[in-house]
Design a protein around this motif. Structure first.
Motif, PDB file in Angstrom:
ATOM      1  N   PRO A 104      50.869  52.390  48.454  1.00  0.00           N
ATOM      2  CA  PRO A 104      50.572  52.637  47.045  1.00  0.00           C
ATOM      3  C   PRO A 104      51.724  52.340  46.094  1.00  0.00           C
ATOM      4  N   TYR A 105      52.823  51.723  46.589  1.00  0.00           N
ATOM      5  CA  TYR A 105      54.020  51.519  45.776  1.00  0.00           C
ATOM      6  C   TYR A 105      53.923  50.214  44.976  1.00  0.00           C
ATOM      7  N   ASP A 106      53.499  49.125  45.619  1.00  0.00           N
ATOM      8  CA  ASP A 106      53.245  47.844  44.956  1.00  0.00           C
ATOM      9  C   ASP A 106      54.475  47.305  44.227  1.00  0.00           C
ATOM     10  N   PHE A 107      55.661  47.458  44.843  1.00  0.00           N
ATOM     11  CA  PHE A 107      56.889  46.965  44.222  1.00  0.00           C
ATOM     12  C   PHE A 107      57.268  45.641  44.886  1.00  0.00           C
ATOM     13  N   LEU A 108      56.597  44.583  44.471  1.00  0.00           N
ATOM     14  CA  LEU A 108      56.788  43.260  45.060  1.00  0.00           C
ATOM     15  C   LEU A 108      58.238  42.780  45.022  1.00  0.00           C
ATOM     16  N   PRO A 109      59.021  43.033  43.955  1.00  0.00           N
ATOM     17  CA  PRO A 109      60.383  42.478  43.897  1.00  0.00           C
ATOM     18  C   PRO A 109      61.279  42.848  45.075  1.00  0.00           C
ATOM     19  N   VAL A 110      60.968  43.938  45.788  1.00  0.00           N
ATOM     20  CA  VAL A 110      61.843  44.330  46.893  1.00  0.00           C
ATOM     21  C   VAL A 110      61.868  43.252  47.986  1.00  0.00           C
ATOM     22  N   LEU A 111      60.810  42.475  48.106  1.00  0.00           N
ATOM     23  CA  LEU A 111      60.769  41.436  49.137  1.00  0.00           C
ATOM     24  C   LEU A 111      61.755  40.309  48.845  1.00  0.00           C
ATOM     25  N   PHE A 112      62.133  40.127  47.574  1.00  0.00           N
ATOM     26  CA  PHE A 112      63.143  39.121  47.250  1.00  0.00           C
ATOM     27  C   PHE A 112      64.513  39.491  47.815  1.00  0.00           C
ATOM     28  N   ILE A 113      64.658  40.719  48.248  1.00  0.00           N
ATOM     29  CA  ILE A 113      65.896  41.164  48.886  1.00  0.00           C
ATOM     30  C   ILE A 113      65.725  41.220  50.399  1.00  0.00           C
ATOM     31  N   THR A 114      64.667  41.862  50.859  1.00  0.00           N
ATOM     32  CA  THR A 114      64.546  42.145  52.293  1.00  0.00           C
ATOM     33  C   THR A 114      64.242  40.905  53.123  1.00  0.00           C
ATOM     34  N   VAL A 115      63.388  39.988  52.625  1.00  0.00           N
ATOM     35  CA  VAL A 115      63.084  38.787  53.405  1.00  0.00           C
ATOM     36  C   VAL A 115      64.312  37.876  53.519  1.00  0.00           C
ATOM     37  N   PRO A 116      65.072  37.613  52.431  1.00  0.00           N
ATOM     38  CA  PRO A 116      66.338  36.883  52.610  1.00  0.00           C
ATOM     39  C   PRO A 116      67.298  37.584  53.569  1.00  0.00           C
ATOM     40  N   PHE A 117      67.329  38.920  53.533  1.00  0.00           N
ATOM     41  CA  PHE A 117      68.183  39.631  54.494  1.00  0.00           C
ATOM     42  C   PHE A 117      67.800  39.253  55.926  1.00  0.00           C
ATOM     43  N   LEU A 118      66.504  39.219  56.213  1.00  0.00           N
ATOM     44  CA  LEU A 118      66.059  38.840  57.552  1.00  0.00           C
ATOM     45  C   LEU A 118      66.514  37.420  57.894  1.00  0.00           C
ATOM     46  N   ILE A 119      66.391  36.514  56.947  1.00  0.00           N
ATOM     47  CA  ILE A 119      66.768  35.121  57.196  1.00  0.00           C
ATOM     48  C   ILE A 119      68.265  35.006  57.454  1.00  0.00           C
ATOM     49  N   TRP A 120      69.080  35.710  56.693  1.00  0.00           N
ATOM     50  CA  TRP A 120      70.531  35.640  56.895  1.00  0.00           C
ATOM     51  C   TRP A 120      70.930  36.294  58.224  1.00  0.00           C
ATOM     52  N   LEU A 121      70.210  37.336  58.624  1.00  0.00           N
ATOM     53  CA  LEU A 121      70.467  37.907  59.947  1.00  0.00           C
ATOM     54  C   LEU A 121      70.137  36.901  61.046  1.00  0.00           C
ATOM     55  N   LEU A 122      69.065  36.141  60.862  1.00  0.00           N
ATOM     56  CA  LEU A 122      68.704  35.116  61.840  1.00  0.00           C
ATOM     57  C   LEU A 122      69.708  33.961  61.836  1.00  0.00           C
ATOM     58  N   ASP A 123      70.340  33.699  60.697  1.00  0.00           N
ATOM     59  CA  ASP A 123      71.400  32.686  60.668  1.00  0.00           C
ATOM     60  C   ASP A 123      72.509  33.018  61.664  1.00  0.00           C
ATOM     61  N   GLY A 124      72.762  34.302  61.851  1.00  0.00           N
ATOM     62  CA  GLY A 124      73.924  34.722  62.629  1.00  0.00           C
ATOM     63  C   GLY A 124      73.709  34.784  64.129  1.00  0.00           C
ATOM     64  N   VAL A 125      72.505  34.447  64.617  1.00  0.00           N
ATOM     65  CA  VAL A 125      72.273  34.579  66.063  1.00  0.00           C
ATOM     66  C   VAL A 125      72.756  33.363  66.837  1.00  0.00           C
ATOM     67  N   GLY A 126      73.231  32.329  66.136  1.00  0.00           N
ATOM     68  CA  GLY A 126      73.737  31.134  66.811  1.00  0.00           C
ATOM     69  C   GLY A 126      72.733  30.002  66.791  1.00  0.00           C
ATOM     70  N   GLU A 127      73.168  28.837  67.254  1.00  0.00           N
ATOM     71  CA  GLU A 127      72.297  27.660  67.271  1.00  0.00           C
ATOM     72  C   GLU A 127      71.684  27.485  68.658  1.00  0.00           C
TER      73      GLU A 127
END
Length: 557
Positions: free
Chosen positions: A46-69
């Motif tokens: 019931p919160y419907d605060f879409l802008p939070v995903l502009f932070i959390t999804v990039p966080f996930l991507i940057w964490l995946l950057d760090g796992v190596g190639e």
């Protein structure tokens, strides 16, 4: 100069956060993933605060950057790390998004409370396997800059679709439901459906992660994606909103000729539904009075072109085997009116005595003015561990039982149907959980003019669950271009137009009735015609665009 210095400061902050996340190791990396997933729940009802995903999804991507190639020698190790990061993100997302399921185990706490900790953690842990698989799959094709955002959006959408279909499916809290907080944004579901909304949402909210921690600062300056990708994504979001707003503003809402609806919202305490005979008579009497009595909108009460809708399991008896209840309903309904009500249905085993019931269904009945049963529909999408226990012969040995009134599982109905009822437009019936499945709410063949959803969300109290369920109901209306009438025991009951807009509603924990005209349907939407085939085309096109001309990643200096 001030603008340039402000942009430089913003870029510097993004760089510091991105590099810090990519450099996390061990439990710190997984804790950050869990926290990002948990916070992502704020984008859902019931919160419907879409802008939070502009932070959390990039966080996930940057964490995946760090796992190596994933080089040939390190591929398994890198993909495992990526999968674990994705799993922890998903575990946080589903744990905080589905915590309310624990309330169901407290309805009969003396029997089931001991299972609460297991259920509240095991379901999120299982669902997180899909986000883990999406992260690992994406990391296998982890291109540079914004291309890896596209790769994650494609893999995430594919795994969400699989989550909605494997083992009967559970497409609850799709990331695309973050668009349901806006009437305008959710109109895109008429083209691509709920899974398509997830794809679009991830392309947009992941755009800040165009900043790639694995390439040199000089190369990032040449690419120029750090600012252009978010700006284009925001422009795309604005375009979707404008298009949806234009669709709504130009809509001319029509109504079915002379047909009206009365939704009965009894707010019956769930624990009393199957109590003693006096309590049963009280519940039935209340339903009959609410169905008959005048309201400010209908000072003369219901007439012969009214369909009355009661919630799922509203009648705490086996309705087809209670002629006195059917007779009472027949006396309340004027000639030509109909009642749609939820009740369990029992049948004897083939060849067995008629008074020994062995097969049970969660059913919807249509009752006419004479008290006769006009139509019956049996639920076909049953709730795992709620209405049936998968592998029950094994799991039953360790004490797992479903939370239903009868011992043993409900049986499965034949599938989606369109009911043709006297005096009413054809309708697609949906019992509770069945409404959450995109593309599976309308039977093949002649198209219905409306949908009816009966449910009993009293299992889940006043927590986030009923709001999440209701958002999915609205998305089904948009996807199909059909109005939807919803009767929920404790809420949320509503009349929803084919654009997903709520015309009339009653909230949680309030007794009352809704009187409204029945909206008319739209022409079939693109999603109603093609289902997920158009989304499949978009995913293939996006995959090809990310693959074509892909540059090799150059390690940071």
């Amino acid at each position: 100069m001030r603008v340039e210095s402000g942009l430089a400061a913003a870029v510097y902050r993004v760089e510091r956060v991105a590099v810090a996340l990519a450099e996390l190791r061990g439990w710190r990396r997984y804790l950050a993933a869990f926290a990002a997933g948990a916070v992502s729940v704020l984008a859902l009802p019931p919160y419907d605060f879409l802008p939070v995903l502009f932070i959390t999804v990039p966080f996930l991507i940057w964490l995946l950057d760090g796992v190596g190639e994933p080089t040939r020698s390190r591929r398994r190790r890198v993909l495992w790390r990526a999968g674990v990061v994705g799993w922890w993100f998903g575990f946080g997302y589903f744990l905080l998004g589905l915590y309310w399921i624990g309330h169901a185990f407290l309805v009969e706490a003396e029997k089931f409370a001991f299972l609460l900790p297991v259920a509240v953690t095991l379901l999120p842990a299982g669902l997180a396997l899909f986000t883990g698989a999406a992260a690992a799959l994406a990391r296998l094709f982890w291109f540079r800059g914004y291309r890896r955002v596209v790769v994650l959006a494609v893999s995430w959408t594919v795994l969400e679709w699989l989550r909605g279909h494997i083992l009967t499916g559970f497409p609850w809290n799709l990331i695309g439901e973050s668009f349901s907080g806006s009437d305008a944004l959710m109109q895109a579901a008429a083209l691509v459906g709920a899974y398509g909304l997830s794809f679009i949402a991830l392309l947009i909210v992941g755009s800040p992660a165009a900043f790639d921690t694995r390439v040199s600062p000089a190369q990032r300056a040449v690419d120029g994606e750090l600012l252009t990708a978010p700006l284009i994504a925001l422009a795309g979001l604005a375009l979707i909103w404008v298009g949806g707003a234009a669709r709504i503003s130009s809509a001319e809402l029509k109504y079915a000729d002379g047909v009206s609806v009365r939704i009965v919202h009894p707010n019956t305490p769930f624990a009393d539904d199957w109590a003693d005979e006096n309590r049963v008579l009280t519940i039935i009497g209340q339903l009959l009075r609410m169905s008959r009595d005048p309201t400010p909108e209908r000072p003369r009460g219901i007439d012969g072109k009214t369909v009355v809708v009661w919630p799922e399991n509203a009648v705490p008896v086996l309705l087809a085997r209670q002629p006195y209840v059917l007779s009472a309903i027949g006396r309340v309904l004027p000639e030509g009116a109909l009642l749609i009500a939820g009740s369990n249905r029992g049948e004897p085993e083939p060849g067995g005595p008629s008074d020994r019931l062995r097969v049970f269904y969660n059913s919807l009945y249509v009752v006419g003015a004479g008290g006769e049963i006009v139509e019956t529909y049996d639920k076909h999408h049953l709730v795992p561990f709620g209405e049936y226990v998968p592998l029950r012969h094994w799991l039953g040995r360790i004490g797992l039982r479903q939370l239903v009134q009868f011992q043993g599982s409900f049986d499965v109905g034949p599938g989606p149907r369109t009911l043709t009822l006297p005096g009413l437009p054809p309708v697609s019936p949906l019992i509770c959980y069945e409404v959450i499945f995109p593309g599976e709410v309308v039977a093949p063949g002649p198209r219905p003019d409306w949908m009816v959803n009966i449910t009993n969300d009293a299992w889940f109290g006043v927590h986030a669950g009923p709001s999440q369920h209701f958002s999915q109901v609205r998305l089904r209306a948009v996807e199909q271009g059909l109005p939807l009438v919803r009767a929920a025991n404790s809420g949320i009951s509503a009349v929803i137009d084919p654009y997903g807009r709520v015309l009339k509603s009653l909230p949680l924990d309030r007794r009352g009735v809704i009187d409204a005209a029945l909206p008319a349907p739209l022409q079939p939407t693109l999603y109603a015609r093609l289902g997920d085939f158009f989304l499949a085309f978009l995913l293939l096109a996006a995959s090809a665009a990310a693959w074509y001309g892909r540059p090799r990643v150059k390690s940071r200096a």
